[in-house]
Each structure stands twice: as C-alpha cells, then as structure tokens.
Design an enzyme around this catalytic site. Structure first.
Site, PDB file in Angstrom:
ATOM      1  N   LYS A   1      -0.400   3.637  -2.515  1.00  0.00           N
ATOM      2  CA  LYS A   1      -0.925   5.009  -2.459  1.00  0.00           C
ATOM      3  C   LYS A   1      -0.304   6.495  -2.398  1.00  0.00           C
ATOM      4  O   LYS A   1      -1.207   7.406  -2.410  1.00  0.00           O
ATOM      5  CB  LYS A   1      -1.842   4.394  -0.955  1.00  0.00           C
ATOM      6  CG  LYS A   1      -2.611   3.396  -1.839  1.00  0.00           C
ATOM      7  CD  LYS A   1      -4.004   2.802  -0.219  1.00  0.00           C
ATOM      8  CE  LYS A   1      -4.826   2.119  -0.789  1.00  0.00           C
ATOM      9  NZ  LYS A   1      -3.982   0.338   0.458  1.00  0.00           N
TER      10      LYS A   1
ATOM     11  N   SER B   1       1.175  -1.009   0.017  1.00  0.00           N
ATOM     12  CA  SER B   1       0.383  -0.238  -0.460  1.00  0.00           C
ATOM     13  C   SER B   1       0.708   0.742   0.022  1.00  0.00           C
ATOM     14  O   SER B   1      -0.235   2.672  -0.210  1.00  0.00           O
ATOM     15  CB  SER B   1      -0.474   0.241   1.051  1.00  0.00           C
ATOM     16  OG  SER B   1      -2.428  -1.236   1.117  1.00  0.00           O
TER      17      SER B   1
ATOM     18  N   SER C   1      -5.301   3.635   4.844  1.00  0.00           N
ATOM     19  CA  SER C   1      -5.299   2.713   3.525  1.00  0.00           C
ATOM     20  C   SER C   1      -6.174   2.213   3.117  1.00  0.00           C
ATOM     21  O   SER C   1      -5.484   1.000   2.626  1.00  0.00           O
ATOM     22  CB  SER C   1      -3.729   1.700   4.300  1.00  0.00           C
ATOM     23  OG  SER C   1      -3.231   1.535   3.089  1.00  0.00           O
TER      24      SER C   1
END
Length: 396
Positions: free
Chosen positions: A69, A66, A121
């Site tokens: 992101k 993640s 997240s």
C-alpha cells in the site's frame, strides 16, 4: 569536491557529470555492533544517499503483504483532486482482510482513502482508490508496475493494490526501501504515514471517524515517521519504517520477521550510532555572474547558508555539484538578491541545495543620449507627422 559551473542561456542547463560508484557494500552481520534480526530479509539505509548500513538477504524476492500500500497510497496522492468527494465503487470495497470500514454508497475523498490505506491498512480503501484513480483495479495494478519499473525496482511485481497474496506478487527488502525513500518525499504521504491517529470523514452522508495507525513504532520509537505494516500467512510479518533524528533519516525494512518491532528498533539504534551529520563545505569563490547595463560588468555570489549532510568529509569529496544560474542579469542588482542555486549530488540523488545570492549591489549605468542639431530637427518633424496622422485616423 568536484565542481562544475553551468550557466543558463534562455533557461537553466544542468551538468550531466555525476559520479557513479557502488553503494551496495552493506555492513556484514559479523561486524561488531551490527544488530541480529529475526527477519528472513532486512535492510537499513540512510535516506538522503541510499547508502546501505545493514542488510540480510536484501535482494531475495518475497511476498510483502500490505506494505504494497506504500505504492498504492503514493499513486493515489499523486493523482490530484485529493479532496473532491465521490461515491466508492461497491464492488471494489468487497475484499477480505483489514478494512477502514467502507460500505456501499459511502462518500469519500482520495485523501481519506490514503489515510485508510496507511493507518488501518484498509484493503477496501486500496480497492476504492484503485478504481477512482485508474478506472479499474487491473489498470491501477498496471500503473503500479509501471511506476516500479520507472523507479528501478526490478525485483518487484504487483498483482493487487492491497497486498493480498498472489503467485506473482513479490518484492525485496531493497526495493521496498527504495520505494519508501521515494514516497517519503511526497509531503502528503509523509504527513499521513507519520500520524498515530487521524480524524477523517466518510459515510453516507459523511461523518467524523477516527483512525489508528497500526504501526506501533510511531508511538514507541523516538523520531519514527512511518511507514507501513503488513501481514499475511504467506508473507508473515512485514514492516517498512522510517525515523529521523538530528537531521538523519533512516529507512528500515523487514520481510517475514517474527519480531519486527524489535528488529526495527535495533536497526535504528545501530544506524543512528554510526551516521552523523556534518556541515557541507560550500565553495563559490570562482562563480561570477555577468551584469548587463550596470556600472560593474560582473558580480560575485555568496551562499544563502551552509546545510548539513549525512556524509563524512571523505565522502563529501565524492559529491558532484551543479550550479544553476542565468547567463547574465540586468542592472540594477541588489545585494542579497537571489541569482541562482547550487545543488549537491551523491550518486544520482540530490542531497542538498543552496541558494546563491548577489554579494554586492550594482547600479544601473544610465548614459544620456547626445543628439546633433539636425537629428533634433528630424525628430521634431517626425513627432508632428505621427501626431497629425493619429488625429486624422480618429476623425476619419
């Protein structure tokens, strides 16, 4: 220090002379005081220059979970219309893994989705943002890869906006550090990723919610300002973080790190022990600005201040400067008025800038025009002619 004075003709001209030299000489893990980390791949850089302070397998391609992101949130925040409400795409939020809690029919804003990506997240936030910004997740991924190429992240490839594992979804610690370095220059991104908690609104109708940042370092490490956590079975624990102290900003990245919190604290402690700020020497003694219509034909300039930089005196000698100033200015000129700017560049990154001010005032040189007798007579009859012509035009 190398210095080039470039003046502007009808605009601002920048010098193209930038000193290029290698920044890839990172500190060896065998050096005294350098931290030992659990990560398979790691890097620590000084943000203003991109200098590598510590690294371990920093160019190895690995899944980054993640921390993906960072790119998704940056593109979302750069897309505009951040506070315009819209309904999320129902299909885009149907994704496994971590979530900010979006449901079909929810009304959100892109800013809220950025919060949802960077704090809890949310994979649903990444999907909804992708469709909102690009029309589809596949088009958004294309945008992500294009931006990576523009930033020179040659060892990075995205397959999803969320960071879920994919065969061709990978990056390196080096690339992620450079991405974070760019993202932190976006004020909205910096504000969001540095918060430990945030109050947002979304739903149908929207109502107040509270989000908590998954990044423990924001609370646990003095000066931490973000950036993003990540985890999948394939990628392991991934973390991109940044911290600031006394004018020094450091960025740390670990990929596949069982003890990532500890790794980052040790890297930051080491970095802050070896990187210090020092005053920047600003020499403008040979810069002059031409003045048109003044009692003085040129003026000297003075710097508006003396910033500090994360460079030693020896490193400062490697700086390249660019002076931005108009070709000339018109009188009157007031002492202390802004007349230009001097920029300081380390490799291909501007690390400081200083406004240039007029050192002295310059009065306008007004010389009365002397006319002969016959010139005055001609002007008299010329005025009568044009006044009469104007009168006749009105009555006709």
């Amino acid at each position: 220090m190398k210095k080039t004075c470039i003046q502007r003709i009808g605009g601002l001209l920048l010098s193209s002379a930038i000193l290029f030299f290698s920044l890839s000489g990172s500190v060896s893990a065998a050096t005294t005081g350098v931290p030992s980390v659990s990560a398979k791949s790691a890097i620590l850089i000084e943000a203003s220059t991109g200098r590598v302070l510590f690294s371990k397998n920093e160019r190895e391609k690995l899944p980054m979970a993640s921390t993906t992101k960072i790119m998704s949130a940056l593109l979302t925040l750069e897309s505009g219309n951040l506070d315009k409400p819209f309904e999320v795409d129902g299909g885009a939020i149907m994704v496994e893994g971590s979530s900010m809690g979006l449901q079909k029919g929810d009304i959100v804003t892109r800013r809220t989705l950025a919060y949802g990506m960077l704090l809890p997240s949310g994979n649903d936030a990444a999907g909804a943002a992708a469709v909102s910004v690009a029309g589809s997740q596949s088009e958004f991924v294309a945008m992500m890869n294009k931006r990576a190429q523009m930033l020179g992240l040659d060892s990075t490839h995205f397959e999803t906006p969320s960071g879920l594992d994919g065969k061709e979804h990978y990056s390196t610690a080096w690339d992620m550090a450079m991405l974070a370095r760019t993202a932190l220059q976006n004020p909205d991104f910096l504000e969001i990723c540095s918060k430990s908690t945030a109050k947002v609104e979304f739903g149908n109708p929207p109502y107040t919610r509270y989000m908590t940042n998954h990044n423990r370092l924001v609370k646990e490490y003095k000066g931490c300002i973000g950036v993003k956590t990540g985890f999948t079975k394939k990628a392991g624990r991934c973390l991109v973080s940044a911290a600031e102290r006394e004018g020094v900003r450091l960025i740390a990245v670990t990929l596949n790190a069982p003890n990532d919190w500890s790794d980052h604290k040790k890297m930051f402690d080491y970095g802050f022990s070896v990187v210090k700020t020092s005053p920047l020497q600003v020499d403008v003694s040979d810069i002059r600005l031409k003045v048109v219509g003044g009692k003085t034909s040129e003026i000297k300039v003075i710097p508006a201040g003396y910033p500090t930089v994360c460079l030693s005196e020896e490193e400062q000698k490697k700086l390249t400067t660019k002076v931005l100033a108009p070709q000339f200015c018109y009188a009157p000129v007031e002492s202390g008025s802004l007349v230009g700017e001097i920029q300081y560049w380390y490799e291909d990154f501007m690390i400081a800038s200083v406004s240039l001010l007029a050192q002295d005032s310059v009065e306008q040189n007004i010389t009365p025009v002397q006319y002969t007798f016959w010139e005055k007579v001609a002007m008299f009859f010329k005025n009568i002619y044009y006044n009469l012509l104007g009168f006749l035009q009105k009555i006709w």
